[in-house]
Design a protein around this motif. Structure first.
Motif, mmCIF file in Angstrom:
data_model
loop_
_atom_site.group_PDB
_atom_site.id
_atom_site.type_symbol
_atom_site.label_atom_id
_atom_site.label_comp_id
_atom_site.label_asym_id
_atom_site.label_seq_id
_atom_site.Cartn_x
_atom_site.Cartn_y
_atom_site.Cartn_z
ATOM 1 N N UNK A 24 20.090 72.598 49.654
ATOM 2 C CA UNK A 24 20.651 72.050 48.527
ATOM 3 C C UNK A 24 20.236 73.640 47.607
ATOM 4 N N UNK A 25 20.423 73.610 46.717
ATOM 5 C CA UNK A 25 21.149 74.086 44.902
ATOM 6 C C UNK A 25 20.497 75.920 46.097
ATOM 7 N N UNK A 26 22.880 75.892 46.053
ATOM 8 C CA UNK A 26 22.942 77.364 46.334
ATOM 9 C C UNK A 26 22.958 78.332 45.198
ATOM 10 N N UNK A 27 22.178 78.017 44.574
ATOM 11 C CA UNK A 27 21.806 78.617 43.700
ATOM 12 C C UNK A 27 20.447 79.490 43.296
ATOM 13 N N UNK A 28 19.591 79.747 43.962
ATOM 14 C CA UNK A 28 18.001 79.329 43.855
ATOM 15 C C UNK A 28 18.003 81.396 44.263
ATOM 16 N N UNK A 133 5.828 76.776 39.506
ATOM 17 C CA UNK A 133 6.738 76.331 40.402
ATOM 18 C C UNK A 133 8.133 76.731 39.849
ATOM 19 N N UNK A 134 8.680 77.266 40.287
ATOM 20 C CA UNK A 134 10.306 77.706 39.268
ATOM 21 C C UNK A 134 10.811 76.573 40.358
ATOM 22 N N UNK A 135 10.951 75.184 40.321
ATOM 23 C CA UNK A 135 11.810 74.755 41.305
ATOM 24 C C UNK A 135 13.405 74.960 41.917
ATOM 25 N N UNK A 136 13.883 75.472 40.903
ATOM 26 C CA UNK A 136 15.065 75.621 40.984
ATOM 27 C C UNK A 136 15.663 77.314 41.156
ATOM 28 N N UNK A 137 14.781 78.113 41.178
ATOM 29 C CA UNK A 137 14.851 79.293 42.398
ATOM 30 C C UNK A 137 14.654 79.035 43.687
ATOM 31 N N UNK A 179 13.753 77.957 35.995
ATOM 32 C CA UNK A 179 14.121 79.158 35.871
ATOM 33 C C UNK A 179 14.138 79.725 34.077
ATOM 34 N N UNK A 180 14.587 78.984 33.450
ATOM 35 C CA UNK A 180 15.012 79.111 32.138
ATOM 36 C C UNK A 180 13.847 79.125 31.186
ATOM 37 N N UNK A 181 13.106 77.682 31.148
ATOM 38 C CA UNK A 181 12.268 77.682 31.044
ATOM 39 C C UNK A 181 10.667 78.497 31.887
ATOM 40 N N UNK A 182 10.296 78.623 32.977
ATOM 41 C CA UNK A 182 9.747 79.690 33.327
ATOM 42 C C UNK A 182 10.411 81.313 32.607
ATOM 43 N N UNK A 183 11.315 82.040 32.115
ATOM 44 C CA UNK A 183 11.807 82.833 31.396
ATOM 45 C C UNK A 183 11.404 82.723 29.865
ATOM 46 N N UNK A 184 11.220 81.521 29.143
ATOM 47 C CA UNK A 184 10.842 81.169 28.189
ATOM 48 C C UNK A 184 9.606 81.564 27.381
#
Length: 187
Positions: A24-28, A133-137, A179-184
């Motif tokens: 899953x998630x090729x953008x990790x 946890x940056x779930x989309x990373x 990731x966006x939320x972590x970066x915010x």
């Protein structure tokens, strides 16, 4: 409050092997690289973890497969820990390093969600660290699912594996964020 340490787990070339099955998630890795760039820009602590397998024939055995992927490769001076088990805390100096730096908060990302990421996040929480946890990373593979315990059980979808692993961590061991939320929130 001190900055959170970014812990990048096992983002290695060996995970490009077809032996792992569907993913899953090729953008990790792209999202992990975004986090890494933000932490570097902020001068916040960065920790790279590499799995060096002792299993014969493993794609993560010493050699090309154990190399960090280029988009998240450590820079000179960045901390690197090597492990041969699922937890980044077992057999490494990670906990001592974090305590010596006064770090009590972690952002974790990497490969694979239900294995080394999950085990490290659980241990971190049990050791008293606050974990995001940056779930989309992170990403999961169908080939990691051990279904031989139940006759006839088909390997689950890698997205279902990932979602279950994140769900099991969120609220008890970590706060799952994009990731966006972590970066915010920042380091």
């Amino acid at each position: 409050m001190s900055a959170a340490a970014l812990v990048l787990i096992d983002i290695q070339a060996g995970f490009d092997s077809p032996a792992w099955g569907a993913r899953n998630n090729p953008r990790a890795e792209v999202n992990a690289a975004r986090l890494l760039a933000a932490w570097r820009d902020a001068g916040a602590p960065v920790i790279h973890v590499r799995h060096v397998s002792v299993e014969p024939g493993s794609p993560l055995a010493p050699g090309p497969g154990s190399a960090f992927k280029p988009e998240v490769a450590p820079l000179p001076g960045e901390t690197v820990f090597e492990k041969s088990v699922n937890s980044a805390f077992i057999g490494t100096g990670l906990e001592d390093h974090l305590r010596a730096q006064g770090v009590d908060r972690l952002v974790i990302c990497g490969l694979t969600t239900p294995h080394c990421v999950s085990t490290t996040a659980r241990m971190a929480a049990n050791l008293g660290f606050e974990v995001r946890l940056a779930h989309d990373a992170c990403a999961s593979f169908a080939g990691n699912a051990r279904t031989d315990w139940a006759e006839g059980l088909a390997p689950p979808d890698p997205q279902a594996i990932h979602a279950a692993a994140v769900s099991h961590l969120h609220g008890e061991f970590a706060t799952a964020l994009s990731t966006d939320a972590v970066l915010t929130q920042g380091p």
